[in-house]
Write an enzyme that holds these catalytic residues in place. Sequence first.
Site, PDB file in Angstrom:
ATOM      1  N   ASP A 270      -1.957  10.924  -1.948  1.00  0.00           N
ATOM      2  CA  ASP A 270      -2.416   9.902  -2.891  1.00  0.00           C
ATOM      3  C   ASP A 270      -2.809  10.496  -4.235  1.00  0.00           C
ATOM      4  OD1 ASP A 270      -2.909   8.652  -0.067  1.00  0.00           O
ATOM      5  OD2 ASP A 270      -2.729   7.043  -1.543  1.00  0.00           O
TER       6      ASP A 270
ATOM      7  N   GLN B 101      -1.621   2.297  10.020  1.00  0.00           N
ATOM      8  CA  GLN B 101      -0.345   2.380   9.285  1.00  0.00           C
ATOM      9  C   GLN B 101       0.722   3.105  10.108  1.00  0.00           C
ATOM     10  OE1 GLN B 101      -3.337   3.066   7.953  1.00  0.00           O
ATOM     11  NE2 GLN B 101      -3.419   2.623   5.772  1.00  0.00           N
TER      12      GLN B 101
ATOM     13  N   ARG C 206       0.863  -1.182   0.000  1.00  0.00           N
ATOM     14  CA  ARG C 206       0.000   0.000   0.000  1.00  0.00           C
ATOM     15  C   ARG C 206       0.903   1.238   0.000  1.00  0.00           C
ATOM     16  NH1 ARG C 206       2.562   1.870   3.634  1.00  0.00           N
ATOM     17  NH2 ARG C 206       1.051   3.562   3.737  1.00  0.00           N
ATOM     18  N   GLY C 207       0.269   2.403  -0.105  1.00  0.00           N
ATOM     19  CA  GLY C 207       1.045   3.633  -0.283  1.00  0.00           C
ATOM     20  C   GLY C 207       1.096   3.928  -1.771  1.00  0.00           C
ATOM     21  N   ALA C 208       0.818   5.179  -2.133  1.00  0.00           N
ATOM     22  CA  ALA C 208       0.601   5.515  -3.549  1.00  0.00           C
ATOM     23  C   ALA C 208       1.763   5.111  -4.468  1.00  0.00           C
ATOM     24  CB  ALA C 208       0.285   7.007  -3.666  1.00  0.00           C
TER      25      ALA C 208
ATOM     26  N   ARG D  89      -7.713  -0.225  -6.491  1.00  0.00           N
ATOM     27  CA  ARG D  89      -7.937   0.869  -5.526  1.00  0.00           C
ATOM     28  C   ARG D  89      -8.104   2.175  -6.327  1.00  0.00           C
ATOM     29  NH1 ARG D  89      -4.186   1.166  -0.418  1.00  0.00           N
ATOM     30  NH2 ARG D  89      -6.047   2.174   0.399  1.00  0.00           N
TER      31      ARG D  89
ATOM     32  N   ASN E  74      -5.179  12.459   0.935  1.00  0.00           N
ATOM     33  CA  ASN E  74      -4.240  11.595   1.651  1.00  0.00           C
ATOM     34  C   ASN E  74      -5.066  10.814   2.680  1.00  0.00           C
ATOM     35  OD1 ASN E  74      -1.498  10.685   2.165  1.00  0.00           O
ATOM     36  ND2 ASN E  74      -1.621  11.768   4.095  1.00  0.00           N
ATOM     37  N   LYS E  75      -4.403   9.965   3.423  1.00  0.00           N
ATOM     38  CA  LYS E  75      -5.068   9.098   4.407  1.00  0.00           C
ATOM     39  C   LYS E  75      -6.057   9.881   5.259  1.00  0.00           C
ATOM     40  CE  LYS E  75      -4.846   5.636   4.723  1.00  0.00           C
ATOM     41  NZ  LYS E  75      -5.850   4.808   3.999  1.00  0.00           N
TER      42      LYS E  75
HETATM   43  O1  MRU Z   1      -4.395   3.264   2.367  1.00  0.00           O
HETATM   44  P1  MRU Z   1      -2.920   3.435   2.209  1.00  0.00           P
HETATM   45  O2  MRU Z   1      -2.129   2.860   3.311  1.00  0.00           O
HETATM   46  O3  MRU Z   1      -2.455   3.003   0.844  1.00  0.00           O
HETATM   47  O4  MRU Z   1      -2.721   5.014   2.281  1.00  0.00           O
HETATM   48  C1  MRU Z   1      -1.440   5.540   2.162  1.00  0.00           C
HETATM   49  C2  MRU Z   1      -1.384   7.001   2.316  1.00  0.00           C
HETATM   50  O5  MRU Z   1      -2.373   7.665   2.518  1.00  0.00           O
HETATM   51  C3  MRU Z   1      -0.033   7.639   2.124  1.00  0.00           C
HETATM   52  O6  MRU Z   1       0.100   8.775   2.930  1.00  0.00           O
HETATM   53  C4  MRU Z   1       0.118   8.053   0.656  1.00  0.00           C
HETATM   54  O7  MRU Z   1      -0.164   6.986  -0.182  1.00  0.00           O
HETATM   55  C5  MRU Z   1       1.471   8.569   0.370  1.00  0.00           C
HETATM   56  S1  MRU Z   1       2.679   7.304   0.428  1.00  0.00           S
HETATM   57  C6  MRU Z   1       4.198   7.927   0.031  1.00  0.00           C
END
Ligand code: MRU
Length: 334
Positions: free
Chosen positions: A228, A187, A45-47, A80, A238-239
């Site tokens: 994201d 996370q 996970r993470g963009a 996603r 973002n999250k």
């Molecule tokens: O749902 P996730 O864990 O994929 O969400 C991740 C985030 O919101 C991060 O802050 C974002 O993707 C940036 S990662 C460098």
Amino acid sequence: MVETIQWTDDGVVMIDQTRLPREEVYVTCRTYGEVAEAIRSMVIRGAPAIGVAAAMGVALGVLRSTDRFEEICDTLARTRPTAVNLFWAIGRMKKLYESLQGQPIEQIRARLVAEAQQIRLEDIAINEAIGRNGAELVPDGKTILTHCNAGALATAGYGTALGVVRAAIASGKRVDVFADETRPFLQGARLTVWELQQDNIAATLITDNMAGHFLKSGRIGCVVVGADRIAANGDVANKVGTYSVAVLAKENGVPFFVAAPISTLDLTLASGDEIPIEQRAAAEVTHVFGVPIAPDATRVENPAFDVTPNRYVTAIITERGVARAPYSESLRAL
Ligand code: MRU
């Protein structure tokens, strides 16, 4: 530093982020369908990391399946909806595939595998550049507050927001990190704290609802988060919970920085209102590690992301430089 994702002869190897920090387990995805499932279930996970995974998924699909190229790309794109890096990476693979039409299939396969590996390597270099650009903005001798995990685990390596932390420390600044636990998927607690501990970077875990308290206390020098998707006007998805932190940061005069690669910009969207927000399963809210914490049949909302309006964003740190308001001009210029 931890290896988030790698291409091997066996398939795409990822550290299973659903099992951290208790277990350090690596999974091998041998089909593109397995890569898609790993993205959906947040093994990765993470963009930026899901962008790399999607690119490797496309390569794996062309290498090992007889499915149509469009079908491979669509399956990965359906995983996603919010992080635009996923669609950016698939788009880049598509463009290459189209440019190779007419060439022998073996050559097409080899080029797609090489491209996916290249996207991974570029991502690490981009994060190092983001880190260098961001390190200058971080006040010395203060605490950096972050939300979710925008570290090595959320990228191919080094991280965006945590890349800024790493670069600030490498440049001699004395900083430590406060990590919001980041309900419901945790996370911050599970991944950010673990990752910082691996690098011996001082990290303190707080629950999400403590952020305002600490932002008011004068201890926090700045907030640094990832993104994201960033719209043309500088609104940042973002999250979920990032928006509250941004508002509280502004209220308390604390700079709020967003660290993200250019591939996270979506200049086709005029504002953050147009960013699709992923809705995830109710069980993530009603249960913690499989244990119910709410009455049976509780009604739940579980948006995985929120949108922070650009007026709360002090600066957006990219590999090409730092953008400030008005973002509709500065982001386009980058
Ligand atoms: O749902 P996730 O864990 O994929 O969400 C991740 C985030 O919101 C991060 O802050 C974002 O993707 C940036 S990662 C460098």
